[in-house]
Structure formats: C-alpha cells, structure tokens
Design a protein around this motif. Structure first.
Motif, PDB file in Angstrom:
ATOM      1  N   UNK A  97       0.830  -1.206   0.000  1.00  0.00           N
ATOM      2  CA  UNK A  97       0.000   0.000   0.000  1.00  0.00           C
ATOM      3  C   UNK A  97       0.864   1.255   0.000  1.00  0.00           C
ATOM      4  N   UNK A  98       1.978   1.207   0.734  1.00  0.00           N
ATOM      5  CA  UNK A  98       2.888   2.364   0.779  1.00  0.00           C
ATOM      6  C   UNK A  98       3.409   2.684  -0.615  1.00  0.00           C
ATOM      7  N   UNK A  99       3.420   1.685  -1.476  1.00  0.00           N
ATOM      8  CA  UNK A  99       3.960   1.853  -2.825  1.00  0.00           C
ATOM      9  C   UNK A  99       2.889   1.982  -3.903  1.00  0.00           C
ATOM     10  N   UNK A 100       1.625   1.962  -3.499  1.00  0.00           N
ATOM     11  CA  UNK A 100       0.538   1.896  -4.461  1.00  0.00           C
ATOM     12  C   UNK A 100       0.397   3.247  -5.155  1.00  0.00           C
ATOM     13  N   UNK A 101       0.762   3.299  -6.400  1.00  0.00           N
ATOM     14  CA  UNK A 101       0.902   4.576  -7.082  1.00  0.00           C
ATOM     15  C   UNK A 101      -0.405   5.330  -7.311  1.00  0.00           C
ATOM     16  N   UNK A 102      -1.507   4.609  -7.416  1.00  0.00           N
ATOM     17  CA  UNK A 102      -2.766   5.271  -7.749  1.00  0.00           C
ATOM     18  C   UNK A 102      -3.247   6.264  -6.709  1.00  0.00           C
ATOM     19  N   UNK A 103      -2.797   6.082  -5.486  1.00  0.00           N
ATOM     20  CA  UNK A 103      -3.285   6.939  -4.418  1.00  0.00           C
ATOM     21  C   UNK A 103      -2.988   8.402  -4.685  1.00  0.00           C
ATOM     22  N   UNK A 104      -1.755   8.714  -5.090  1.00  0.00           N
ATOM     23  CA  UNK A 104      -1.382  10.124  -5.219  1.00  0.00           C
ATOM     24  C   UNK A 104      -2.168  10.795  -6.339  1.00  0.00           C
ATOM     25  N   UNK A 105      -2.490  10.051  -7.403  1.00  0.00           N
ATOM     26  CA  UNK A 105      -3.245  10.661  -8.500  1.00  0.00           C
ATOM     27  C   UNK A 105      -4.671  11.002  -8.060  1.00  0.00           C
ATOM     28  N   UNK A 106      -5.155  10.361  -7.004  1.00  0.00           N
ATOM     29  CA  UNK A 106      -6.486  10.664  -6.474  1.00  0.00           C
ATOM     30  C   UNK A 106      -6.412  11.697  -5.346  1.00  0.00           C
ATOM     31  N   UNK A 115       5.017   0.696  12.912  1.00  0.00           N
ATOM     32  CA  UNK A 115       5.008  -0.738  13.182  1.00  0.00           C
ATOM     33  C   UNK A 115       5.512  -0.942  14.603  1.00  0.00           C
ATOM     34  N   UNK A 116       5.014  -2.003  15.253  1.00  0.00           N
ATOM     35  CA  UNK A 116       5.480  -2.248  16.627  1.00  0.00           C
ATOM     36  C   UNK A 116       6.739  -3.117  16.627  1.00  0.00           C
ATOM     37  N   UNK A 122      12.724   2.426  11.936  1.00  0.00           N
ATOM     38  CA  UNK A 122      13.950   3.068  11.461  1.00  0.00           C
ATOM     39  C   UNK A 122      14.310   2.695  10.034  1.00  0.00           C
ATOM     40  N   UNK A 123      13.745   1.575   9.521  1.00  0.00           N
ATOM     41  CA  UNK A 123      14.001   1.222   8.115  1.00  0.00           C
ATOM     42  C   UNK A 123      13.167   2.140   7.227  1.00  0.00           C
ATOM     43  N   UNK A 124      13.517   2.190   5.936  1.00  0.00           N
ATOM     44  CA  UNK A 124      12.800   3.072   5.027  1.00  0.00           C
ATOM     45  C   UNK A 124      12.026   2.267   3.985  1.00  0.00           C
ATOM     46  N   UNK A 125      10.782   2.668   3.733  1.00  0.00           N
ATOM     47  CA  UNK A 125       9.931   2.047   2.720  1.00  0.00           C
ATOM     48  C   UNK A 125       9.382   3.177   1.845  1.00  0.00           C
ATOM     49  N   UNK A 126       9.686   3.120   0.554  1.00  0.00           N
ATOM     50  CA  UNK A 126       9.207   4.136  -0.373  1.00  0.00           C
ATOM     51  C   UNK A 126       9.497   5.553   0.124  1.00  0.00           C
ATOM     52  N   UNK A 131       8.082   4.345  11.806  1.00  0.00           N
ATOM     53  CA  UNK A 131       8.075   4.822  13.186  1.00  0.00           C
ATOM     54  C   UNK A 131       7.606   3.735  14.137  1.00  0.00           C
ATOM     55  N   UNK A 132       7.969   3.901  15.388  1.00  0.00           N
ATOM     56  CA  UNK A 132       7.532   2.976  16.434  1.00  0.00           C
ATOM     57  C   UNK A 132       6.040   3.211  16.712  1.00  0.00           C
ATOM     58  N   UNK A 133       5.248   2.144  16.624  1.00  0.00           N
ATOM     59  CA  UNK A 133       3.796   2.269  16.800  1.00  0.00           C
ATOM     60  C   UNK A 133       3.430   2.811  18.184  1.00  0.00           C
ATOM     61  N   UNK A 134       4.314   2.669  19.156  1.00  0.00           N
ATOM     62  CA  UNK A 134       4.018   3.190  20.500  1.00  0.00           C
ATOM     63  C   UNK A 134       4.050   4.721  20.522  1.00  0.00           C
ATOM     64  N   UNK A 135       4.618   5.308  19.473  1.00  0.00           N
ATOM     65  CA  UNK A 135       4.684   6.791  19.394  1.00  0.00           C
ATOM     66  C   UNK A 135       3.548   7.339  18.529  1.00  0.00           C
ATOM     67  N   UNK A 136       2.438   6.596  18.449  1.00  0.00           N
ATOM     68  CA  UNK A 136       1.306   6.924  17.575  1.00  0.00           C
ATOM     69  C   UNK A 136       0.894   8.391  17.668  1.00  0.00           C
ATOM     70  N   UNK A 137       0.634   8.861  18.896  1.00  0.00           N
ATOM     71  CA  UNK A 137       0.082  10.202  19.091  1.00  0.00           C
ATOM     72  C   UNK A 137       0.998  11.271  18.489  1.00  0.00           C
ATOM     73  N   UNK A 138       2.269  11.145  18.763  1.00  0.00           N
ATOM     74  CA  UNK A 138       3.235  12.127  18.291  1.00  0.00           C
ATOM     75  C   UNK A 138       3.354  12.095  16.761  1.00  0.00           C
ATOM     76  N   UNK A 139       3.395  10.870  16.200  1.00  0.00           N
ATOM     77  CA  UNK A 139       3.564  10.718  14.747  1.00  0.00           C
ATOM     78  C   UNK A 139       2.344  11.251  13.998  1.00  0.00           C
ATOM     79  N   UNK A 140       1.148  10.947  14.513  1.00  0.00           N
ATOM     80  CA  UNK A 140      -0.095  11.410  13.868  1.00  0.00           C
ATOM     81  C   UNK A 140      -0.160  12.935  13.900  1.00  0.00           C
TER      82      UNK A 140
END
Lengths: 207, 207
Positions: A97-106, A115-116, A122-126, A131-140
């Motif tokens: 889903x992170x790589x699904x190209x159609x999203x940006x055109x919409x 992810x927990x 710390x790894x990179x995807x697209x 981010x650490x899922x425990x930091x949800x509030x800050x990341x959102x």
C-alpha cells in the motif's frame, strides 16, 4: 450534499473520476455518456442517472465537459482535501500500500508508517522511515494524519484503531479481517480481498 | 443454482462463511441470525433473507447448525474446488498477495508466481520460485492453475490476461487499474483499492 445516495452509486464515482482523468490526459474536451459507458462497461442510462443524483452536469446531445465533470466528481468524493494517510503495520500488505501509485493521482498521500516490530522501526519504505507504533500520538500529530490504514493482524486491529482515534485521525481504512468498533463520528471502510476472490469462485462454479 | 442472486448478497456470503468458521473454531454448534447479525453488523432480517435465497437452512426459534451452514455456504461459493492461483507480476502487491494468509483458509492456494523481470525470475517468495512470464503456458499447465491473478502495470494487463486465457486459466482476478476484455466464458473480477479509499473520503467529507 443530498442524503440517500446508494453505496453502489458512490462506488462508481471513483471509476468515473479515473476514466475522466484518463480522458483529460488524452486532451479530450467533451465526453458522452455513451463513450463513458463504453470505457467502463456501464450503461449510458446508469451513468446519466448516477450523475443526475448530484446535480445538472453535461448538456443534452453534446456530452459532458471532461475537466468540469472530473472536478465536480472529485469534489463530491472529497478528493481536494488531499487526505494524509498513516499505515500501521508495515508487513507485505502495508508495504504494498505504501507503494501503491494510484493513491497520489487521487489526491491521497501516505505520510507516515508505523510498526510495533522494533526490527522494522527506522528502516525506510518508499522514502518514508518506519516509526515505532508506540509513538502513535506524536507521529499522527507531527504529520497531520487524517486517515489511519490498518494492516496489522486481526487480533491487534482493535487496539490499533483505538490508538489511531485517540491520536486524532478522522477516518479508518481497515484491511484486518475483523469487525472494528469505532465511534459513529469516525467513518470506517473495511477492505476485504477475500470477497472478490470468493465472488470469482462463485461465478466459476456456475454452469 | 438459482439465477438472479444479487451481487450484494453474493458479497455477503464470504462474510457469513468467515464468521461461521470463527464460530466453529469456538466449538459453537448452533448460531442464531441475531448472533450472526451482531457479529457482522448486518440485520438478522437481512441474514435470513440472504440465506433463504439458497434454500432452507436453520430451524425457526433454534438457529443455524454452524457446521452445516458453513459447509453449505462454502459449496455455494465453490470453495470445495480448492482453486489454484498463479500471480503474474511479483511487485509489492503481488508479493503481498502471495503472502496473504486468508486465502488458504478459504480453500485457495497460490501455486505459481510469474514475472517478466529477469532479475526476479528464480528468486523465492513465500516458498515459491518466481517463473519467467514468457513460460506462461508451461507453468499454468504444470501447476494446474485455475485462476490468474494480474498484478502488473495497467498497460501490460491485457497482454497478461490474453496469455493466461490462452494458457487455460478458468478465471481472472485483476488488480491492474484498467478494463480488460475477456471472453464471456471467463469470469473476471476487478479489484480496485481506490474505491474503498474514495468511499472513505466521501464519508469523511459529509457533515
């Protein structure tokens, strides 16, 4: 906005939008309901009926202004909001889903991944860092996330939904095969890939 | 099998099937339409109406036999065929589908992966070796593939569909955002993730 629009009509609007987008790319100025119907395998009557639900588009005997109709359907769908998505659960599906190209055109953009699993953090995807899922509030908050996308296992999905809502997301797109309880103020769409496959199986079993 | 069953009813059958599967896992013998409805957020009236379309299941005032109803819905959906899938296009989405655990519990198994990208051919994904897409006919025959899953870019999808059908598949599950032309004897289901997301956007835009 009118009430009582059928789900089936709403489901067809993105198809209209995408077809109009392609027509605009082809520099087409005007498109008839016949031509839209041919491209989408939907009857012209159905198309005229769907579009009439929302207002008076197009001119009889001429057709629809491609750009104008595309803009109008986009507005109906709320696409100019340019919603910002966070994906929780960066497994195979989350990564896809992170790589699904159609999203940006919409007009949707994935702005955060969570992810927990500490080995993924710390790894990179697209181009995005997980981010650490425990930091949800800050990341959102930091990424002004509107929509939470849930791609964790079924038994973790409710906890993730609760955390996303507590962190302030305005809608949930759920891929976990489970029923989520969310406040009625938070729109929820469940995506279930097994429905399409079972439908195919059903049709393949008919003689 | 009766004709004229609505798509909406067919779409709900996999939901019923999965809920009954969970109930069977919980050792439940009998389930009422009320309880099914509670678990699925569907009215008991709708459930009784859907199931009545296919025959006389359940006993009034008692409920449905969990195992019997599950078996019957599975049969209606054609799940005992245990369809064999080949995924063409082993990118992010194809890889995610190859790993999607729910398929096997519904009786579907991914038995072959194909890609035209030589750097992917020979690599392994979820225990399967990626085959060269140019060997379609041989791979489909050797693995007794029933369903072709298309996860290639839109402009390659029709060619892949033609090759799959020429190789003998009986149905197509298409994820490419394009309209495919297939013979009327070949069931086709198009999966479009942008529909769910646009529906969510629509609901988030209503006040």
């Amino acid at each position: 906005m009118k009430k009582g629009i059928s789900q089936a009509t709403i489901d067809r609007l993105p198809l209209y939008f995408r077809t109009l987008q392609l027509a605009a790319d082809e520099q087409l100025q005007i498109i008839s309901s016949d031509e839209l119907g041919r491209r989408l395998d939907i009857t012209p009557e159905q198309i005229r009926k769907d579009l009439a639900t929302f207002g008076q588009f197009g001119r009889k005997g001429i057709g629809y202004d491609v750009h104008e109709l595309k803009e109008n359907i986009g507005k109906i769908l709320g696409l100019p909001n340019r919603w910002r998505l966070a994906i929780v659960g960066v497994g195979h599906l989350g990564g896809a889903l992170a790589n699904y190209v159609n999203f940006s055109s919409l007009g949707f953009s994935v702005v955060a991944l969570l992810d927990k699993n500490k080995s993924l953090v710390g790894t990179r995807v697209n181009g995005l860092t997980v981010n650490d899922a425990s930091k949800m509030k800050r990341v959102v908050a930091a990424n002004e996330v509107d929509i939470g996308v849930i791609t964790v296992p079924a038994d973790e999905a409710q906890g993730v939904a609760d955390a996303l809502i507590a962190a302030g997301v305005k809608g949930i797109w759920n891929f976990a095969p489970t029923k989520l309880n969310v406040p009625s103020t938070i729109p929820l769409v469940n995506e279930d890939l097994s429905i399409g496959l079972s439908t195919l199986s059903y049709h393949m079993s008919q003689e």
